[in-house]
Scaffold this active site. Structure first.
Site, PDB file in Angstrom:
ATOM      1  N   ARG A 192      -3.086   6.761   1.215  1.00 55.68           N
ATOM      2  CA  ARG A 192      -3.526   7.923   2.000  1.00 55.68           C
ATOM      3  C   ARG A 192      -2.502   8.486   2.978  1.00 55.68           C
ATOM      4  O   ARG A 192      -2.687   9.585   3.469  1.00 55.68           O
ATOM      5  CB  ARG A 192      -4.814   7.579   2.744  1.00 55.68           C
ATOM      6  CG  ARG A 192      -6.002   7.528   1.814  1.00 55.68           C
ATOM      7  CD  ARG A 192      -7.146   6.788   2.450  1.00 55.68           C
ATOM      8  NE  ARG A 192      -6.752   5.414   2.713  1.00 55.68           N
ATOM      9  CZ  ARG A 192      -7.500   4.525   3.342  1.00 55.68           C
ATOM     10  NH1 ARG A 192      -8.664   4.867   3.817  1.00 55.68           N
ATOM     11  NH2 ARG A 192      -7.085   3.290   3.511  1.00 55.68           N
ATOM     12  N   ARG A 247       0.825  -1.221   0.000  1.00 57.17           N
ATOM     13  CA  ARG A 247       0.000   0.000   0.000  1.00 57.17           C
ATOM     14  C   ARG A 247       0.858   1.269   0.000  1.00 57.17           C
ATOM     15  O   ARG A 247       0.481   2.272   0.607  1.00 57.17           O
ATOM     16  CB  ARG A 247      -0.962   0.026   1.197  1.00 57.17           C
ATOM     17  CG  ARG A 247      -2.011  -1.056   1.166  1.00 57.17           C
ATOM     18  CD  ARG A 247      -3.063  -0.750   0.119  1.00 57.17           C
ATOM     19  NE  ARG A 247      -4.099  -1.752   0.092  1.00 57.17           N
ATOM     20  CZ  ARG A 247      -5.316  -1.600   0.607  1.00 57.17           C
ATOM     21  NH1 ARG A 247      -5.640  -0.481   1.205  1.00 57.17           N
ATOM     22  NH2 ARG A 247      -6.200  -2.553   0.512  1.00 57.17           N
ATOM     23  N   ARG A 305      -6.923  12.848  -4.105  1.00 52.52           N
ATOM     24  CA  ARG A 305      -8.194  12.232  -3.712  1.00 52.52           C
ATOM     25  C   ARG A 305      -9.236  13.269  -3.301  1.00 52.52           C
ATOM     26  O   ARG A 305     -10.437  12.999  -3.372  1.00 52.52           O
ATOM     27  CB  ARG A 305      -7.958  11.239  -2.558  1.00 52.52           C
ATOM     28  CG  ARG A 305      -7.676   9.845  -3.002  1.00 52.52           C
ATOM     29  CD  ARG A 305      -8.916   9.129  -3.535  1.00 52.52           C
ATOM     30  NE  ARG A 305      -9.723   8.570  -2.462  1.00 52.52           N
ATOM     31  CZ  ARG A 305     -10.924   8.996  -2.129  1.00 52.52           C
ATOM     32  NH1 ARG A 305     -11.480   9.999  -2.774  1.00 52.52           N
ATOM     33  NH2 ARG A 305     -11.604   8.421  -1.159  1.00 52.52           N
ATOM     34  N   TYR A 340     -15.181 -11.421  -0.368  1.00 53.76           N
ATOM     35  CA  TYR A 340     -15.923 -10.185  -0.621  1.00 53.76           C
ATOM     36  C   TYR A 340     -17.186 -10.447  -1.427  1.00 53.76           C
ATOM     37  O   TYR A 340     -18.229  -9.838  -1.191  1.00 53.76           O
ATOM     38  CB  TYR A 340     -15.040  -9.163  -1.353  1.00 53.76           C
ATOM     39  CG  TYR A 340     -13.994  -8.558  -0.449  1.00 53.76           C
ATOM     40  CD1 TYR A 340     -14.340  -7.603   0.494  1.00 53.76           C
ATOM     41  CD2 TYR A 340     -12.663  -8.947  -0.521  1.00 53.76           C
ATOM     42  CE1 TYR A 340     -13.397  -7.057   1.342  1.00 53.76           C
ATOM     43  CE2 TYR A 340     -11.703  -8.402   0.325  1.00 53.76           C
ATOM     44  CZ  TYR A 340     -12.080  -7.453   1.248  1.00 53.76           C
ATOM     45  OH  TYR A 340     -11.151  -6.920   2.093  1.00 53.76           O
ATOM     46  N   ASP A 362      -7.248  -1.911  -7.464  1.00 56.71           N
ATOM     47  CA  ASP A 362      -7.791  -2.622  -6.313  1.00 56.71           C
ATOM     48  C   ASP A 362      -8.064  -4.065  -6.707  1.00 56.71           C
ATOM     49  O   ASP A 362      -8.285  -4.356  -7.883  1.00 56.71           O
ATOM     50  CB  ASP A 362      -9.077  -1.965  -5.805  1.00 56.71           C
ATOM     51  CG  ASP A 362      -9.424  -2.481  -4.413  1.00 56.71           C
ATOM     52  OD1 ASP A 362      -8.834  -2.000  -3.434  1.00 56.71           O
ATOM     53  OD2 ASP A 362     -10.255  -3.406  -4.304  1.00 56.71           O
TER      54      ASP A 362
END
Ligand code: CP3
Length: 340
Positions: free
Chosen positions: A29, A25, A38, A149, A74
């Site tokens: 963020r 990652r 973003r 998921y 993703d």
């Protein structure tokens, strides 16, 4: 010593001039420049716009001397391409969770050039612009993690409905896993053809499974995907989160690199996997909050566990936390390189 990429050499268990390091990652963020983008563009638009996805992929490479880039996308993106309706809020929410045979049978194969052309274009742009010739890792979700998921419909700690599905409908679960295995094989083969220099499957939810269920459901699907990818000629990486108890099963998989979380001891992992596999990991993401001297001691412990044999890629044991100080990442990357 290898003169090319330390990351690619370590994947192949060749000697390296310095220990390669990248961060799961690493685009995201915790970087102010990611947050600035973003603020203007939602996550899905970022992943679907090659210029922006390439920019985000490259952001961490401009700040840190990382040894690999990883595609910004993703694990759920190719499923959207297959027609699965989902929203990122910010974790993936599947609008109609998959529970029935009819839903499984109606999942179409993935045709990457048609269904996710923006991913392939992102790869081409990153390859053209990557600084220092840094290699690019392409990735996908491992079939069982995608099943979690798809069946559960949303992020969860236990993924109860997904695990129940394995027991209630084992044959349907196997059919779904094989479809996902074939789709991810097509997806990753297309990524390699577009320029990805290593391919990684994320088994983020391996730790939900006891070894018998892991061997029956998760592993055959992964083996199927990787077998199809051998022809691409690039190193193959399997990240197994919370998989300490599963390593003896993973040892039989034809894969070049096994990534592990911080709960596993690298020395034990290497002993179980044997000399034919490289390992990737496994600093606790929380260690980036330690004072600098303690962060160095924690990095030392990872290096000591990995040992001197070729075939270690330094990484975190799981994704970096959004509230991490980028300065800590800079210190870590430089320290791992200094230590060799
Ligand atoms: O730098 C990189 O590693 C590349 C980008 C990347 C993302 N997702 C971007 C992302 C990668 C490799 C992933 C993989 C992924 N996605 C995994 C496997 C790795 C893991 O962490 O175990 C999983 C389980 C997912 C599913 C997912 N996507 C979750 C749980 C979430 C929300 C929680 C979170 O960590 O943000 C997402 C959304 C997502 N994927 C974001 C990013 C940067 C946040 C979106 C935003 O900016 O709002």
């Amino acid at each position: 010593m290898s003169t090319g990429s330390a990351f690619l050499a370590a994947c192949r268990r060749q000697p390296v001039a310095h220990r390669p390091v990248w961060i799961m990652r690493q685009a995201g963020r915790y970087l102010p420049e990611y947050r600035a983008l973003r603020a203007k563009v939602d996550f899905e638009t970022l992943t679907r716009t090659p210029e922006l996805a390439a920019e985000v992929t490259l952001q961490p490479l401009r700040r840190f001397e990382l040894d690999a880039a990883i595609l910004f996308s993703d694990i759920m993106t190719p499923l959207q391409g297959m027609g699965v309706g989902l929203d990122f809020t910010p974790g993936p929410h599947v609008r109609e969770p998959i529970r029935s045979d009819a839903q499984i049978e109606s999942l179409p194969p993935l045709v990457p050039e048609r269904d996710v052309p923006f991913v392939l274009e992102t790869i081409r742009l990153v390859r053209a612009a990557a600084p220092r010739g840094v290699p690019l890792i392409g990735f996908a979700g491992a079939p069982f993690t995608l099943l979690c998921y798809l069946v559960c419909g949303k992020p969860s700690k236990e993924f109860g409905p997904a695990r129940a599905f394995l027991y209630a409908e084992p044959h349907a679960a196997e059919r779904l896993l094989m479809r996902l295995a074939d789709a991810m094989a097509a997806y990753l083969a297309a990524q390699a053809a577009a320029g990805a220099q290593a391919l990684m499957l994320f088994e983020s939810w391996a730790g939900l499974l006891a070894q018998p269920q892991f061997r029956r459901f998760a592993l055959p699907a992964v083996a199927r995907t990787f077998a199809a990818l051998r022809a691409s000629g690039v190193p193959l990486i399997y990240y197994v989160n919370q998989g300490s108890a599963l390593m003896s099963a993973v040892a039989g998989l034809d894969v070049d690199v096994v990534g592990v979380d911080w709960r596993a001891g690298l020395q034990e992992v290497r002993a179980v996997l044997g000399p034919g596999k490289a390992v990737q990991g496994n600093l606790d993401p929380a260690a980036l909050f330690a004072p600098p001297a303690e962060l160095q001691r924690q990095a030392d412990a990872v290096l000591a566990g990995a040992g001197a044999a070729p075939g270690h890629i330094f990484n975190l044991g799981h994704g970096i936390w959004p509230d991490t100080d980028p300065q800590a990442v800079a210190r870590l990357v430089d320290y791992v390189h200094e230590r060799g």
